[in-house]
Write an enzyme that holds these catalytic residues in place. Structure first.
Site, short mmCIF file in Angstrom:
data_model
loop_
_atom_site.label_atom_id
_atom_site.label_comp_id
_atom_site.label_asym_id
_atom_site.label_seq_id
_atom_site.Cartn_x
_atom_site.Cartn_y
_atom_site.Cartn_z
N SER A 68 0.86 -1.15 0.01
CA SER A 68 -0.06 0.18 0.09
C SER A 68 0.73 1.25 0.02
CB SER A 68 -0.85 -0.05 1.26
OG SER A 68 -2.03 -0.65 0.89
N LYS A 71 0.54 3.34 -2.81
CA LYS A 71 -0.63 4.59 -2.74
C LYS A 71 -0.24 5.75 -2.84
CE LYS A 71 -4.36 1.44 -0.95
NZ LYS A 71 -3.85 -0.05 -0.83
N TYR A 192 -3.62 -1.49 -10.40
CA TYR A 192 -3.42 -1.22 -8.80
C TYR A 192 -2.41 -2.52 -8.37
CZ TYR A 192 -4.72 -1.90 -4.07
OH TYR A 192 -4.65 -2.08 -2.70
N TYR A 244 -4.41 3.27 8.10
CA TYR A 244 -5.70 2.72 8.04
C TYR A 244 -6.55 3.15 9.30
CZ TYR A 244 -2.29 -0.54 5.69
OH TYR A 244 -1.67 -1.11 5.07
N VAL A 262 0.83 -3.79 4.02
CA VAL A 262 0.81 -5.29 4.58
C VAL A 262 1.98 -5.98 4.40
CG1 VAL A 262 -1.79 -5.13 4.47
CG2 VAL A 262 -0.57 -6.21 2.50
O1 DON Z 1 -4.80 -4.77 -1.84
C1 DON Z 1 -4.30 -5.19 -0.98
O2 DON Z 1 -5.15 -5.77 -0.40
C2 DON Z 1 -2.86 -5.02 -0.96
N1 DON Z 1 -2.31 -5.14 -2.30
C3 DON Z 1 -2.50 -4.07 -0.43
C4 DON Z 1 -2.93 -3.65 0.96
C5 DON Z 1 -2.14 -2.94 1.72
O3 DON Z 1 -0.99 -2.90 1.92
C6 DON Z 1 -3.08 -2.19 2.65
N2 DON Z 1 -3.69 -1.23 2.03
N3 DON Z 1 -4.21 -0.20 2.31
#
Ligand code: DON
Length: 309
Positions: A68, A71, A192, A244, A262
């Site tokens: 993430s 992002k 994405y 988050y 994550v």
């Molecule tokens: O979309 C997902 O679940 C992961 N590729 C990224 C999630 C993550 O790191 C937290 N997202 N805000």
């Protein structure tokens, strides 16, 4: 007599020691199967100051998937390719108590660019003639911002997430059904997920943080690489939405605009001072690295990095 650098190293080593008390807590992410294959005890910390000084500890050359934290780059790209209004009429700017992959965007548009629905929306705003060109543009952007040739694409992570990402797929189709974008929902999703699958190490991420801390200007030449508006927007969204549903608590306890992923990395930016990246894969229930968030809290105090006091 110790030099200032030696003193700082000693302070950071002590901070790391205090944070490792938390290393038994948390779980490695496994909802993307390939993510479960990491070594749970890996640890890296990189701090890059705006004057170019670097402090590196642990496995700072270890490549992990950016997840993430991509992002942040997607938002920089979208603000580069569109006006501020065009971006924020498609995605909101507010924190949310819903999980990062919640199927519930608020009022049909996503709450902010740093939850999945928001980042999928942002992906639809990246310009390029096709998916490959769009991805190559963001990949090159990460190389340029980190000033590194060690950035890679982690095919296994990408395949593993594409095979299992029913929730993100649903979000992408939902946003399309609400006319947030009219592009092919599979292609937007693919862009994405490709971005989440970029491989990077803690030092290169800390470099991107240092660039943001330096107002978007290259640390050596002073040339503007990220516009002032983008820096302002990205850092304020990191402060309010980057951790988050724990973003408010994190800002209160740590006082550093941050974005977590994550894979277990957290990127922190202290404006005017430094970029910090911690990597430790075991996560709490919100998806934030347990050692990472505690180390940032300790460092904020020990190195006097809180932006508010
Ligand atoms: O979309 C997902 O679940 C992961 N590729 C990224 C999630 C993550 O790191 C937290 N997202 N805000």
């Amino acid at each position: 007599m110790f030099t200032n650098k030696e003193k700082t190293i000693k302070i950071i080593e002590k901070s790391i020691e205090k944070s490792l008390v938390y290393s038994n807590e948390g779980e490695v992410a496994s909802y993307i199967p390939e993510l479960a294959n990491v070594n749970p005890t890996d640890f890296a910390l990189s701090i890059v100051y705006v004057d170019g000084q670097e402090y590196k500890f642990g496995d700072y050359n270890k490549i992990f998937s950016i997840q993430s934290i991509s992002k942040v780059i997607l938002l920089i790209m979208a603000l580069n390719d569109n006006s501020i209004n065009e971006v924020f009429e498609k995605v909101d700017t507010e924190p949310t108590k819903y999980k990062f992959n919640s199927l519930i965007p608020i009022d049909n548009i996503a709450a902010n660019p740093f939850i999945n629905a928001g980042a999928i929306t942002i992906s639809s705003l990246i310009k390029g003639k096709d998916l490959n060109e769009k991805f190559n543009r963001t990949f090159d952007k990460i190389k340029k911002l980190s000033n590194s040739d060690k950035i890679s694409f982690l095919e296994e992570i990408y395949k593993s997430e594409m095979d299992t990402t029913d929730v993100n797929r649903s979000i992408s189709y939902y946003l399309r059904s609400k006319k947030i974008f009219s592009l092919d929902a599979e292609e937007v999703l693919d862009l994405y997920i490709r971005n989440c699958s970029i491989g990077i190490n803690s030092t290169d991420l800390a470099h991107i943080g240092a660039l943001l801390a330096n107002g978007g200007k290259d640390l050596e030449s002073g040339v503007e690489i990220i516009s002032k508006d983008s820096v302002r927007i990205v850092l304020s969204q990191m402060a309010s939405c980057g951790m988050y549903e724990e973003s408010g608590r994190f800002l209160l306890e740590v006082g550093i605009p941050s974005k977590s992923g994550v894979s277990g990395a957290i990127l922190g930016v202290v404006p005017g001072k430094c970029g910090i990246c911690v990597y430790s894969p075991k996560l709490d229930k919100s998806g934030n690295s347990v050692v990472g968030k505690n180390l940032l809290k300790i460092l904020s105090n020990d190195l006097d990095l809180n932006i508010f006091v």
